[in-house]
Design a protein around this motif. Structure first.
Motif, mmCIF file in Angstrom:
data_model
loop_
_atom_site.group_PDB
_atom_site.id
_atom_site.type_symbol
_atom_site.label_atom_id
_atom_site.label_comp_id
_atom_site.label_asym_id
_atom_site.label_seq_id
_atom_site.Cartn_x
_atom_site.Cartn_y
_atom_site.Cartn_z
ATOM 1 N N TYR A 1 2.928 -7.022 3.909
ATOM 2 C CA TYR A 1 2.126 -7.841 4.834
ATOM 3 C C TYR A 1 1.173 -8.707 4.023
ATOM 4 O O TYR A 1 -0.003 -8.804 4.285
ATOM 5 C CB TYR A 1 1.365 -6.912 5.795
ATOM 6 N N GLY A 2 1.739 -9.321 2.966
ATOM 7 C CA GLY A 2 0.936 -10.196 2.111
ATOM 8 C C GLY A 2 1.096 -11.640 2.558
ATOM 9 O O GLY A 2 1.159 -11.933 3.757
ATOM 10 N N LEU B 1 9.421 -8.289 1.784
ATOM 11 C CA LEU B 1 8.378 -9.256 1.399
ATOM 12 C C LEU B 1 7.295 -8.577 0.571
ATOM 13 O O LEU B 1 6.093 -8.773 0.789
ATOM 14 C CB LEU B 1 7.826 -9.944 2.651
ATOM 15 N N ALA C 1 13.132 -13.350 0.685
ATOM 16 C CA ALA C 1 12.577 -14.706 0.763
ATOM 17 C C ALA C 1 12.701 -15.409 -0.580
ATOM 18 O O ALA C 1 12.273 -16.564 -0.741
ATOM 19 C CB ALA C 1 11.115 -14.653 1.202
ATOM 20 N N GLY D 1 2.973 -18.642 2.034
ATOM 21 C CA GLY D 1 2.972 -17.888 3.283
ATOM 22 C C GLY D 1 1.850 -18.282 4.226
ATOM 23 O O GLY D 1 2.057 -18.356 5.442
ATOM 24 N N THR E 1 -3.775 -7.871 0.529
ATOM 25 C CA THR E 1 -3.503 -8.542 -0.741
ATOM 26 C C THR E 1 -2.846 -9.898 -0.552
ATOM 27 O O THR E 1 -2.346 -10.462 -1.498
ATOM 28 C CB THR E 1 -2.604 -7.673 -1.629
ATOM 29 N N ASN E 2 -2.811 -10.425 0.678
ATOM 30 C CA ASN E 2 -2.047 -11.665 0.829
ATOM 31 C C ASN E 2 -2.796 -12.923 0.448
ATOM 32 O O ASN E 2 -3.495 -13.115 -0.392
ATOM 33 C CB ASN E 2 -1.489 -11.852 2.236
#
Ligand SMILES: NC(=O)C1=CN([C@@H]2O[C@H](COP(=O)(O)OP(=O)(O)OC[C@H]3O[C@@H](n4cnc5c(N)ncnc54)[C@H](OP(=O)(O)O)[C@@H]3O)[C@@H](O)[C@H]2O)C=CC1
Ligand SMILES: CC[C@](O)(C(C)=O)C(=O)O
Ligand SMILES: [Mg+2]
Ligand SMILES: [Mg+2]
Length: 343
Positions: free
Chosen positions: A25-26, A79, A106, A133, A342-343
């Motif tokens: 979920y970054g 991801l 991706a 993203g 961490t995204n």
């Protein structure tokens, strides 16, 4: 011209009956999960306990362990950072794959460089957005999108292309354009683009310009505005209408300087070095170096990252952005995202 697909060319029905697990979920993970959910698909996010987990829960997304999410999903999009994918795949994803599932990426790195070898009875394809993203998410929310490439590595079910296109439409790429590729082409062009032009080439150009002005005695603040801040405004013009549009907006003096001095900065020698960079990507030399750097716990990566954050352009930029509320606002939003995951 290569065929470019848009929303009206794609029927997403094939994906409507399937459960999609977004693993990570970054930067890309949060964008795919939220865009797909808002496009009406059934999404679960696979994570370990931690910052991303808390953020995903806060965003109202269904979150489970990587193993559980993989086990219950039909389509599993990985991801996670490229360098952690092989071990997490082995440990938590591969044991939960069922015949007919789809394993999705991706970026083609781990398949192309044989770091992940999937079983023959699953579909394997990529849907690779051509943009960061956070912009995949922001543009979707604005009713627009980021273009994406799709490519099929294995078509065990005979449905891989339809599922890939439905997925790409679900994240908003069908508003901007979807192109077919191969894992080899996506991997090599993406690595080349980020190293030579988009990230490596641009950072080096910006720093060299800034240093040249500061070393000549000009104010660092002026050098910052000239070589970094204004770049965004120039790039916006390139994005909207190409080189011609940018040159239409700048002064004739700037345009003449562009024609005369640009080729002195990026010349045939630069292009020869670009070809060397591309060759290292094509032969696997770059990939091998990155894999070894990670196996050694990233000593060079960490040292360079620290040194870069202390460069004068970063210090000056931090101070100047504090004084620009409209830029600062965006930085705060980004910081919140970064501090919560961490995204
Ligand atoms: N960044 C981009 O815009 C683009 C990326 N790609 C590709 O997309 C993929 C994802 O990249 P990106 O979005 O940058 O990745 P990020 O670095 O943003 O991903 C971080 C996410 O991975 C999770 N994670 C890390 N380690 C683990 C673990 N051991 N177990 C469970 N979760 C873990 C983090 O969770 P936690 O908070 O717990 O650490 C976080 O949610 C890559 O293949 C990349 O090449 C493709 C196009 C553009
Ligand atoms: C340009 C960097 C990228 O390839 C991207 C955002 O497309 C990445 O790997 O992050
Ligand atoms: Mg890219
Ligand atoms: Mg990339």
């Amino acid at each position: 011209m290569t065929k470019v697909l848009y929303n009206n060319n794609i029927n997403e029905e094939v994906l409507q009956s399937k459960k999609i697990a977004i693993i990570g979920y970054g930067s890309q993970g949060h964008a795919h999960a939220l865009n797909l959910k808002e496009s009406g698909f059934d999404v679960v996010v696979g994570l370990r306990q931690g910052r991303s987990w808390d953020k995903a829960v806060e965003d109202g997304v269904d979150v489970k362990s990587v193993a559980e999410a993989s086990q219950e999903a039909d389509v599993i999009m990985i991801l996670l950072p490229d360098e952690y994918q092989p071990s997490i795949y082995k440990e938590a994803i591969e044991p939960n794959l069922e015949a007919g599932n789809a394993l999705v990426f991706a970026h083609g790195f781990n398949i192309h460089f044989n770091q992940i070898v999937p079983p023959a009875d699953v579909d394997v394809f990529l849907v690779a957005p051509k943009g960061p993203g956070h912009l995949v998410r922001r543009t979707y929310e604005e009713g627009a999108g980021v273009p994406a490439l799709y490519g099929i590595f294995q078509d065990a079910t005979g449905q891989a292309t339809d599922v890939a296109l439905a997925y790409a439409k679900g994240i908003g790429a069908g508003r901007a354009g979807i192109l077919q590729t191969t894992f080899q082409e996506e991997t090599e062009t993406d690595l080349f683009g980020e190293q030579a032009v988009l990230c490596g080439g641009t950072s080096a150009l910006v720093k060299a310009g800034f240093e040249t002005l500061v070393e000549a005695g000009y104010q660092p603040e002026v050098a910052y505005f000239e070589c970094l801040h204004e770049l965004k405004l120039i790039v916006d013009l390139l994005y909207e209408g190409g080189l011609e549009n940018m040159r239409h907006s700048i002064s004739d003096t700037a345009e003449w300087g562009d024609f005369m001095s640009g080729p002195r900065i990026v010349d045939e020698d630069t292009k020869a070095r670009m070809k060397d960079v591309l060759s290292d990507i094509q032969t696997g030399k770059f990939a091998q170096g990155w894999i070894l750097e990670n196996q050694a716990n990233r000593p060079r990566y960490s040292a360079i990252k620290t040194a870069e954050s202390q460069h004068q352009i970063e210090k000056v930029g931090r101070e100047l952005r504090e004084l620009m509320p409209f830029v600062k606002q965006k930085a705060i939003n980004k910081k919140e995202v970064v501090s919560n995951d961490t995204n």
